[in-house]
Scaffold this active site. Structure first.
Site, mmCIF file in Angstrom:
data_model
loop_
_atom_site.group_PDB
_atom_site.id
_atom_site.type_symbol
_atom_site.label_atom_id
_atom_site.label_comp_id
_atom_site.label_asym_id
_atom_site.label_seq_id
_atom_site.Cartn_x
_atom_site.Cartn_y
_atom_site.Cartn_z
ATOM 1 N N GLU A 118 11.123 -8.567 -5.022
ATOM 2 C CA GLU A 118 11.614 -7.327 -4.416
ATOM 3 C C GLU A 118 13.119 -7.408 -4.193
ATOM 4 O O GLU A 118 13.864 -6.496 -4.555
ATOM 5 C CB GLU A 118 10.897 -7.074 -3.081
ATOM 6 C CG GLU A 118 9.451 -6.638 -3.274
ATOM 7 C CD GLU A 118 8.634 -6.592 -1.997
ATOM 8 O OE1 GLU A 118 7.579 -5.958 -2.004
ATOM 9 O OE2 GLU A 118 9.029 -7.211 -0.983
ATOM 10 N N SER A 174 0.816 -1.218 0.000
ATOM 11 C CA SER A 174 0.000 0.000 0.000
ATOM 12 C C SER A 174 0.854 1.274 0.000
ATOM 13 O O SER A 174 0.473 2.280 -0.609
ATOM 14 C CB SER A 174 -0.943 -0.016 1.207
ATOM 15 O OG SER A 174 -0.219 -0.165 2.407
ATOM 16 N N GLY A 197 8.150 -0.338 0.169
ATOM 17 C CA GLY A 197 7.724 -0.306 1.561
ATOM 18 C C GLY A 197 8.441 -1.358 2.390
ATOM 19 O O GLY A 197 9.329 -2.068 1.904
ATOM 20 N N ALA A 198 8.046 -1.466 3.660
ATOM 21 C CA ALA A 198 8.623 -2.483 4.548
ATOM 22 C C ALA A 198 7.612 -2.790 5.649
ATOM 23 O O ALA A 198 6.733 -1.981 5.951
ATOM 24 C CB ALA A 198 9.921 -1.977 5.167
HETATM 25 C C1 5RP Z 1 5.464 -6.663 0.076
HETATM 26 C C2 5RP Z 1 6.200 -5.873 1.073
HETATM 27 C C3 5RP Z 1 5.613 -4.559 1.474
HETATM 28 O O1 5RP Z 1 6.507 -3.556 1.152
HETATM 29 C C4 5RP Z 1 5.334 -4.567 2.945
HETATM 30 O O2 5RP Z 1 4.479 -5.655 3.231
HETATM 31 C C5 5RP Z 1 4.693 -3.261 3.416
HETATM 32 O O3 5RP Z 1 3.396 -3.152 2.929
HETATM 33 P P1 5RP Z 1 2.497 -1.878 3.199
HETATM 34 O O4 5RP Z 1 3.159 -0.725 2.527
HETATM 35 O O5 5RP Z 1 1.173 -2.238 2.577
HETATM 36 O O6 5RP Z 1 2.385 -1.683 4.698
HETATM 37 O O7 5RP Z 1 7.254 -6.222 1.535
HETATM 38 O O8 5RP Z 1 6.032 -7.926 -0.105
#
Ligand code: 5RP
Length: 227
Positions: free
Chosen positions: A102, A29, A81-82
């Site tokens: 990724e 997201s 993101g993370a």
């Molecule tokens: C996908 C990821 C995303 O970056 C991580 O899950 C963060 O997601 P969000 O921005 O929805 O909180 O690693 O594999």
């Protein structure tokens, strides 16, 4: 509110992109806010390498020019993101099941920028369950080996196969995900190494020494973190 924090982090990251760059597009997201802000800038000559089918669909819909890692093996900047951002910008990623693509894109990038809301910043990694991508063939046997490695790291809970409403989650590469509830990972480097040695484990969500900078969205604006 965390969505607003994700939005301002994504928008700040989009300002780092210059015309003509090859850009890695993360998944999730927060990354989606970046992709939207990037498309809105209308920069000339961008080529974008998405890290998932979901991000590819969004980017295509917004009119961004897509490329692949094979066609553009050198990426100028990846923004992603993370799930957790720890000391030294050690990360847990893979909540969106895109960790393998990724990591391939991150490792091919000159610079990696992580974007996140403030709640993702932690002192010790491990509250968020660590995603481990496993080949579907014989995955229960591989899960037993993962449990042995986790025990060796004082992590008592065996990793759980990720399920969704429609059954077992499959990654874009057709693999399955096991999520390891670690609580606190005391030696991230040793755990990362030990997991990679298990036959059947394709990748894990520990991203170590990869992020060059983090843009964290807070209620009062963005904060920058360096390793
Ligand atoms: C996908 C990821 C995303 O970056 C991580 O899950 C963060 O997601 P969000 O921005 O929805 O909180 O690693 O594999």
């Amino acid at each position: 509110m965390s969505d607003q924090q994700k939005k301002i982090a994504g928008e700040a990251a989009a300002l780092r992109v210059e015309a003509g760059m090859v850009v890695g597009l993360g998944t999730g997201s927060t990354a989606a806010w970046f992709v939207k802000a990037l498309a809105a800038r209308g920069l000339d000559g961008l080529r974008c390498v998405p890290t998932s089918e979901a991000t590819a669909d969004l980017a295509r819909e917004l009119g961004l020019t897509l490329s692949t890692l094979d066609d553009t093996p050198r990426i100028d900047l990846t923004v992603d993101g993370a799930d957790e951002v720890g000391p030294g910008l050690a990360l847990i990623k893979g909540g969106g099941a895109a960790l393998l693509r990724e990591k391939l894109v991150w490792e091919a990038s000159e610079r990696c920028l992580v974007i996140a809301d403030a709640a993702k910043v932690v002192k010790v990694l491990g509250q968020f369950p660590l995603p481990i991508e496993v080949v579907a063939f014989g995955h229960k046997t591989t899960a037993n080996r993962i449990a042995d490695v986790l025990l060796d790291h004082d992590i008592q809970m065996p990793a759980r196969l990720r399920q969704a409403d429609r059954g077992v989650v499959r990654t874009d590469g057709g693999n399955v995900i096991y999520d390891a509830r670690c609580d606190a990972i005391h030696d991230v480097v040793r755990l990362a190494d030990d997991l990679k040695l298990i036959t059947g484990v394709v990748e894990h969500g520990l991203f170590l020494d990869l992020a060059d900078e983090a843009i964290i969205g807070t209620d009062s604006g963005v904060e920058l973190l360096l390793p």
